[in-house]
Design an enzyme around this catalytic site. Structure first.
Site, PDB file in Angstrom:
ATOM      1  N   ARG A 243       0.829  -1.211   0.000  1.00 29.52           N
ATOM      2  CA  ARG A 243       0.000   0.000   0.000  1.00 29.52           C
ATOM      3  C   ARG A 243       0.863   1.261   0.000  1.00 29.52           C
ATOM      4  O   ARG A 243       0.488   2.285   0.571  1.00 29.52           O
ATOM      5  CB  ARG A 243      -0.974   0.034   1.168  1.00 29.52           C
ATOM      6  CG  ARG A 243      -1.790  -1.241   1.349  1.00 29.52           C
ATOM      7  CD  ARG A 243      -2.566  -1.621   0.137  1.00 29.52           C
ATOM      8  NE  ARG A 243      -3.293  -2.876   0.354  1.00 29.52           N
ATOM      9  CZ  ARG A 243      -3.976  -3.498  -0.596  1.00 29.52           C
ATOM     10  NH1 ARG A 243      -3.997  -3.035  -1.828  1.00 29.52           N
ATOM     11  NH2 ARG A 243      -4.622  -4.612  -0.338  1.00 29.52           N
TER      12      ARG A 243
ATOM     13  N   ASN B 158       2.725  -7.768   7.590  1.00 27.89           N
ATOM     14  CA  ASN B 158       2.738  -9.105   6.973  1.00 27.89           C
ATOM     15  C   ASN B 158       4.218  -9.487   6.938  1.00 27.89           C
ATOM     16  O   ASN B 158       4.918  -9.270   5.962  1.00 27.89           O
ATOM     17  CB  ASN B 158       2.138  -9.060   5.565  1.00 27.89           C
ATOM     18  CG  ASN B 158       0.659  -8.725   5.613  1.00 27.89           C
ATOM     19  OD1 ASN B 158      -0.048  -9.088   6.554  1.00 27.89           O
ATOM     20  ND2 ASN B 158       0.173  -8.007   4.609  1.00 27.89           N
TER      21      ASN B 158
ATOM     22  N   LYS C 293       0.930  -8.687  13.758  1.00 24.49           N
ATOM     23  CA  LYS C 293      -0.366  -8.959  13.139  1.00 24.49           C
ATOM     24  C   LYS C 293      -0.531 -10.472  13.219  1.00 24.49           C
ATOM     25  O   LYS C 293       0.240 -11.216  12.606  1.00 24.49           O
ATOM     26  CB  LYS C 293      -0.345  -8.490  11.680  1.00 24.49           C
ATOM     27  CG  LYS C 293      -1.542  -8.904  10.840  1.00 24.49           C
ATOM     28  CD  LYS C 293      -1.442  -8.285   9.437  1.00 24.49           C
ATOM     29  CE  LYS C 293      -2.584  -8.696   8.532  1.00 24.49           C
ATOM     30  NZ  LYS C 293      -2.519  -8.047   7.202  1.00 24.49           N
TER      31      LYS C 293
ATOM     32  N   GLU D 281      -5.735 -12.226   7.923  1.00 26.15           N
ATOM     33  CA  GLU D 281      -5.347 -12.247   6.512  1.00 26.15           C
ATOM     34  C   GLU D 281      -4.173 -13.196   6.255  1.00 26.15           C
ATOM     35  O   GLU D 281      -3.190 -12.848   5.617  1.00 26.15           O
ATOM     36  CB  GLU D 281      -5.034 -10.825   6.034  1.00 26.15           C
ATOM     37  CG  GLU D 281      -6.233  -9.899   6.206  1.00 26.15           C
ATOM     38  CD  GLU D 281      -6.032  -8.488   5.699  1.00 26.15           C
ATOM     39  OE1 GLU D 281      -4.885  -8.039   5.613  1.00 26.15           O
ATOM     40  OE2 GLU D 281      -7.050  -7.829   5.397  1.00 26.15           O
TER      41      GLU D 281
ATOM     42  N   ASP E  92     -11.576  -0.814   8.028  1.00 24.23           N
ATOM     43  CA  ASP E  92     -10.234  -0.787   7.471  1.00 24.23           C
ATOM     44  C   ASP E  92      -9.905   0.542   6.800  1.00 24.23           C
ATOM     45  O   ASP E  92      -9.875   0.610   5.568  1.00 24.23           O
ATOM     46  CB  ASP E  92     -10.102  -1.933   6.450  1.00 24.23           C
ATOM     47  CG  ASP E  92      -8.663  -2.183   6.066  1.00 24.23           C
ATOM     48  OD1 ASP E  92      -7.775  -1.604   6.690  1.00 24.23           O
ATOM     49  OD2 ASP E  92      -8.428  -2.962   5.122  1.00 24.23           O
TER      50      ASP E  92
ATOM     51  N   GLU F 134      -4.468   4.263   1.117  1.00 27.74           N
ATOM     52  CA  GLU F 134      -4.939   3.048   0.450  1.00 27.74           C
ATOM     53  C   GLU F 134      -6.347   3.205  -0.112  1.00 27.74           C
ATOM     54  O   GLU F 134      -6.632   2.759  -1.225  1.00 27.74           O
ATOM     55  CB  GLU F 134      -4.889   1.892   1.457  1.00 27.74           C
ATOM     56  CG  GLU F 134      -5.427   0.594   0.926  1.00 27.74           C
ATOM     57  CD  GLU F 134      -5.359  -0.531   1.965  1.00 27.74           C
ATOM     58  OE1 GLU F 134      -4.762  -0.335   3.039  1.00 27.74           O
ATOM     59  OE2 GLU F 134      -5.897  -1.616   1.672  1.00 27.74           O
TER      60      GLU F 134
ATOM     61  N   TRP G  12     -15.015  -9.608   1.431  1.00 33.45           N
ATOM     62  CA  TRP G  12     -14.142  -8.861   0.518  1.00 33.45           C
ATOM     63  C   TRP G  12     -14.961  -8.375  -0.681  1.00 33.45           C
ATOM     64  O   TRP G  12     -14.416  -7.885  -1.651  1.00 33.45           O
ATOM     65  CB  TRP G  12     -12.955  -9.719   0.057  1.00 33.45           C
ATOM     66  CG  TRP G  12     -11.867  -9.831   1.103  1.00 33.45           C
ATOM     67  CD1 TRP G  12     -11.945  -9.427   2.407  1.00 33.45           C
ATOM     68  CD2 TRP G  12     -10.552 -10.366   0.934  1.00 33.45           C
ATOM     69  NE1 TRP G  12     -10.767  -9.677   3.068  1.00 33.45           N
ATOM     70  CE2 TRP G  12      -9.885 -10.266   2.188  1.00 33.45           C
ATOM     71  CE3 TRP G  12      -9.861 -10.936  -0.137  1.00 33.45           C
ATOM     72  CZ2 TRP G  12      -8.569 -10.707   2.384  1.00 33.45           C
ATOM     73  CZ3 TRP G  12      -8.554 -11.371   0.067  1.00 33.45           C
ATOM     74  CH2 TRP G  12      -7.919 -11.258   1.313  1.00 33.45           C
TER      75      TRP G  12
HETATM   76  C1  GCV Z   1      -0.702  -4.929   5.681  1.00 34.33           C
HETATM   77  C2  GCV Z   1      -5.784  -4.080   4.680  1.00 34.33           C
HETATM   78  C3  GCV Z   1      -4.802  -3.887   3.555  1.00 34.33           C
HETATM   79  C4  GCV Z   1      -3.641  -4.847   3.672  1.00 34.33           C
HETATM   80  C5  GCV Z   1      -2.993  -4.649   5.048  1.00 34.33           C
HETATM   81  C6  GCV Z   1      -4.053  -4.908   6.099  1.00 34.33           C
HETATM   82  C7  GCV Z   1      -3.538  -4.701   7.505  1.00 34.33           C
HETATM   83  O1  GCV Z   1      -6.452  -5.290   4.536  1.00 34.33           O
HETATM   84  O2  GCV Z   1      -5.448  -4.031   2.332  1.00 34.33           O
HETATM   85  O3  GCV Z   1      -2.726  -4.554   2.640  1.00 34.33           O
HETATM   86  O4  GCV Z   1      -1.895  -5.506   5.213  1.00 34.33           O
HETATM   87  O5  GCV Z   1      -5.128  -4.016   5.918  1.00 34.33           O
HETATM   88  O6  GCV Z   1      -3.757  -3.629   8.038  1.00 34.33           O
HETATM   89  O7  GCV Z   1      -2.924  -5.604   8.041  1.00 34.33           O
END
Ligand code: GCV
Length: 720
Positions: A188, A230, A307, A311, A384, A412, A562
C-alpha cells in the site's frame, strides 16, 4: 587567497545567502529554511539571534547544532556565529537544565518538572544583563525538540520578541509503521520503493536516513517500525539485525527507537521447531533467546509489532489460544530489556455476519489479560481505514488495557498516491469522538493519551506514506498528513487548521493570501473524497484487491466480506448495512447514549447513516430530499469540490515555486477525472436498484455502467 579559492568562496557565499532561484522538488519537506521573506521580521530576527550556542556534545546535541547551523544561515541569510560563551546581546542558548545553567532559576525548574523527559521550554530572558533566548529541557532530546520548535517559529514568521513556550508530548509512543518488504516493495505504498536499502546497509548510510530522522524529530515522532506487518521472519536474523542496528544508530540521536514486526511462526520458520505454540516451554525459550540476540545488536530496541490470525498471518488461535496468550509470550521476552509489544486488533474471519463487530467480540473479553508492556493497536474504525468510519467501539470498552491508535497516513482507500487529501480532519474526527465510557467527554483522545483510565504506557501509530520518491510521499501534499500525524501525536488538541497553516508556511509560502487559499483547499479535501467515494456512511466499495477506483459491483470474492455488495447491501428497496438492534446489532458495542443515537434512524448523524441503517430509496431525509437524491447530491458535490480545489490552485500560479505548482496542477487533473469516474460509476450502479432519475440540473454521466465495470488497471500499485 588563490583565484580558485576566491571563486569558491564567492560561490559558497552566493549559495548560502541568496534566495533560491531553482525549482523545488519537495525533497526538503517542511525543513526548507529558505530566507525569511518578510523584511521587517528578518530584521527583528537578526537582532534577536546574533549568535548561538548549544551546551553539551552528546550525539543529540550535535544534531541540534547541525540543525541550527543550516537553519539559521538559511533563514537569516547570513552566517550566524556559534560561540562558546554567553553574555552577548542577542544570544540563543540551548542546553539541558542543570542548577549551574546560566538560565537556572526556581521558576524554570518548576516548569520543567511538568514537561517530562521529552518536553521543553523556550523563553526570553536577560542573562548577565543581555537579551537572550533560551531553549531547555530535562533531557537532550527535549532540547532538540525545542530547537525544532524555535526554528518553526522563524519559518512561520512568528513574533519572537517575548517567548514563553512550554511544550510536552501527551502520548508516549509516537510511531510510524512502515509496511516495507525486504524485497524493496511497500505494501500500500504509493511513493515508490522502500527507503530502506537492505542491500547496501549496514555500511552505506544514505543521506535520506538522516533526513528522515530529522523530519520525524522535528514533529516529535519517536519510533519507527521498519518492516511490514505481513512480516517476513528473516528480519530477525543476524544478517538483517546488523542492518537494523545501523539504522538504529542513525536514528538514536534524534530520539527515534526502532521496532520490528514479528512473524508469530518465527520459531518454526527460523528456529526449525515443530510448533510456535506459546505454551510450549521451548517456544518461550526461543523468543527469550531471540530477544537477547536482538538487544545485543540494538540495546534500545523498542519491541515488536504483531499482526496475528489476520489475513493469513499465523497466531495464537492456531493453537486454540487467545490473542492475549500470544501477545504475552512476546511481551515476556522483551520485558527484561524494557521492550514493549504492539499487538494489532485487526483480526477477523472472512464470513462473519458483520465483520465490523469482530475485533470487539474477540478483544473485549480479554480486557485486563494483557501484560503491562503490551499495547493493543487498534485501527481508528472498525473496518479498514475507510474515508470515513465511526470510531472502533473497543476504544470505549477496554479500560484495563493499554490501547493505542492506528491511523493510516498512506491513502490506500483515499485515492492513493495522486489525490490531494489532507488527513488531519480524519484523524481529529476520531480523536474527538466521545466514547461515553465514563460519561460525556470520554473522548478517544483521552483514552489513548491514558488520562481516562490512568495508563502510563500510551501510543499512536501512523501507517507511513513514505517511499523512495524524491519528494518522499509521491504527492507533496502527502507530506502534510505525515506532518499532521506527528503534530497530533504530540498534542491531539491542536486543530487541523492550525497544523495546515504551519505546514503551508514552511512548505510553500508565508504570503497570507497564499496561505489562506491553500488552507481552504486542504480543509475541504477530505470531505471532497468522502463525498465522491463513500457519502452518507457507505464504505468498502473499492476496486478489488488494489483498492483503486470504484467497484460497488464487486461480488465475486470467495471471501464474502471482501465483496462490496457485503457492505452496501443495495437492493430494490434501499441501501445500507443494518447494524441496528434488529440487524447485526453492532450499535450495542457502543456505550449509551451513542448506541441509541446510532441505532435510531432519525438521530443517527447523516454521515454514518448507511453504515448503521438499511434505508429505503425514497426515505425523506431531514433536508427534504429523498435518500436517492441526497446520495446523488453528495456524489456531485464531491466532484464540485475537486473542481473548486483546481480553481484555487490555478489562482496560485506564479505565487509559489513553479515546479511544485505544476506537479500539483497535474495531480488535481488526475483527481478530477477520478472523482468523475467514482461519481458516475456509483450513481449508475446504485441507480440499477433505485430505478430513480438523477436529479434535474446535474450533469449526466457520459459513459455507461458497463464501460466503468470493464475498466482494468494493470499498472495500479498493488496489482503488479
Ligand atoms: C498490511 C488491509 C490492507 C492490507 C494490510 C491490512 C492490515 O487489509 O489491504 O494490505 O496488510 O489491511 O492492516 O494488516
Amino acid at each position: 587567497m588563490t583565484k580558485t579559492m576566491i571563486v569558491l568562496s564567492v560561490m559558497i557565499t552566493f549559495t548560502t545567502l541568496c534566495p533560491r532561484v531553482y525549482a523545488d522538488d519537495g525533497y526538503r519537506l517542511w525543513l526548507k529554511y529558505d530566507l525569511v521573506s518578510n523584511s521587517q521580521k528578518l530584521r527583528e530576527y537578526k537582532e534577536s539571534v546574533k549568535a548561538w550556542t548549544v551546551e553539551g556534545n552528546s550525539p543529540t546535541m550535535e544534531a541540534a547544532k547541525r540543525e541550527l547551523r543550516i537553519a539559521l544561515d538559511g533563514l537569516l541569510g547570513s552566517r550566524i556565529p556559534e560561540v562558546g560563551s554567553v553574555g552577548k546581546d542577542g544570544m540563543l542558548i540551548a542546553g539541558t537544565y542543570t542548577s549551574s545553567s546560566p538560565f537556572a532559576g526556581a521558576e524554570i525548574r518548576n516548569t520543567l518538572e511538568k514537561v517530562g523527559p521529552e518536553g521543553f521550554v523556550i523563553f526570553t530572558k536577560k542573562i548577565a544583563g543581555k537579551n537572550s533566548i533560551v531553549i531547555t529541557g530535562n533531557q537532550d532530546i527535549g532540547v532538540l525538540y525545542g530547537v525544532f520548535r524555535f526554528l518553526r517559529l522563524l519559518q512561520t514568521e512568528q513574533d519572537i520578541s517575548r517567548l514563553d513556550v512550554v511544550s510536552f508530548p501527551r502520548i508516549k509512543l509516537r510511531v510510524l509503521d512502515h509496511w516495507d518488504n525486504l524485497n524493496g516493495t511497500v505494501e500500500r505504498g504509493y511513493a515508490g520503493f522502500s527507503i530502506w536499502n537492505w542491500h547496501t546497509l549496514p555500511i552505506f548510510i544514505k543521506r535520506r536516513y538522516i533526513d528522515y530522522a530529522r523530519a520525524n524529530a522535528s514533529i516529535g515522532i519517536n519510533g519507527a517500525v521498519l518492516n511490514n506487518v505481513n512480516a517476513d521472519p528473516r528480519i530477525m536474523t543476524r544478517h538483517y539485525l546488523k542492518k537494523v542496528a545501523a539504522l538504529a544508530d542513525v536514528f538514536r540521536p534524534y530520539g527515534i527507537k526502532v521496532y520490528l514486526c514479528a512473524n508469530f511462526d518465527a520459531p518454526i520458520l527460523l528456529g526449525k521447531m515443530k510448533t510456535a505454540n506459546p505454551t510450549d516451554p521451548q517456544v518461550q525459550e526461543w523468543w527469550k533467546d531471540k530477544a537477547k540476540e536482538i538487544y545485543s545488536f540494538i540495546p534500545d530496541f523498542g519491541g515488536f509489532l504483531v499482526k496475528a490470525n489476520s489475513e493469513g498471518q499465523p497466531g495464537p488461535s492456531d493453537y486454540g489460544l487467545t490473542q492475549a496468550d500470544g501477545a504475552n509470550l512476546l511481551a515476556k521476552a522483551v520485558k527484561p530489556y524494557g521492550g514493549i509489544v504492539m499487538w494489532r486488533a485487526f483480526v477477523y474471519t472472512y464470513n462473519a455476519k458483520d465483520r465490523a463487530k469482530q475485533a470487539y467480540e474477540i478483544f473485549k473479553p480479554l480486557d485486563g489479560k494483557f501484560a503491562d508492556n503490551v499495547l493493543l493497536q487498534i485501527k481508528n474504525g472498525p473496518l479498514d481505514f475507510q474515508p470515513r468510519e465511526p470510531f472502533t467501539p473497543l476504544f470505549g470498552a477496554m479500560p484495563k488495557t493499554n490501547l493505542m491508535m492506528e491511523f493510516q497516513i498512506t491513502m490506500e482507500y483515499l485515492g492513493q498516491g495522486t489525490s490531494t487529501v489532507y488527513l488531519a480532519p480524519l484523524f481529529k474526527e476520531t480523536l474527538e469522538s466521545d466514547t461515553y465510557a465514563k460519561g460525556k467527554g470520554s473522548t478517544v483522545a483521552k483514552v489513548i493519551d491514558g488520562s481516562l483510565d490512568g495508563h502510563k504506557l500510551t501510543g499512536i501509530a501512523g501507517v507511513s506514506n513514505i517511499g523512495a520518491d524524491r519528494d518522499w510521499t509521491g504527492n507533496e501534499f502527502g507530506q502534510s498528513s505525515w506532518y499532521a500525524f506527528g503534530r497530533l501525536a504530540w498534542n491531539p488538541n491542536l486543530s487541523s487548521r492550525e497544523i495546515a497553516n504551519e505546514w503551508i508556511r514552511m512548505t510553500f509560502s508565508n504570503d497570507n493570501s497564499v496561505v489562506s487559499s491553500i488552507e481552504e483547499m486542504m480543509m475541504q479535501s477530505r470531505e471532497a473524497v468522502v463525498n465522491y467515494m463513500d457519502p452518507l456512511g457507505l464504505n468498502m466499495i473499492f476496486g478489488y484487491d488494489n483498492h483503486y477506483g470504484p467497484g460497488p459491483w464487486i461480488d465475486y470474492s470467495p471471501h464474502p466480506d471482501w465483496n462490496s455488495t457485503y457492505y452496501h447491501r443495495a437492493d430494490s428497496l434501499g441501501v445500507g448495512f443494518d447494524r441496528t438492534e434488529t440487524g447485526s446489532d453492532a450499535v450495542s458495542q457502543y456505550n449509551s447514549p451513542l448506541s441509541e443515537e446510532f441505532g435510531s434512524l432519525t438521530k443517527c448523524p447523516p454521515k454514518y447513516l448507511l453504515w448503521f441503517h438499511h434505508i429505503r430509496w425514497d426515505y425523506r431525509m431531514k433536508s427534504g430530499n429523498t435518500l436517492w437524491d441526497e446520495i446523488c447530491y453528495h456524489y456531485y458535490a464531491g466532484v464540485d469540490s475537486v473542481r473548486e480545489m483546481q480553481k484555487v490552485w490555478n489562482s496560485l500560479k506564479g505565487k509559489i515555486d513553479s515546479e511544485e505548482w505544476n506537479d500539483e496542477r497535474m495531480f488535481l487533473e488526475i483527481q478530477e477525472k477520478e472523482a468523475v469516474w467514482w461519481r458516475n460509476s456509483c450513481v449508475l450502479y446504485f441507480q440499477t436498484f433505485s430505478r430513480m432519475p438523477i436529479p434535474a440540473g446535474l450533469e449526466k454521466p457520459d459513459k455507461t455502467l458497463e464501460y466503468y465495470e470493464s475498466l482494468k488497471f494493470p499498472n495500479a500499485p498493488g496489482t503488479w
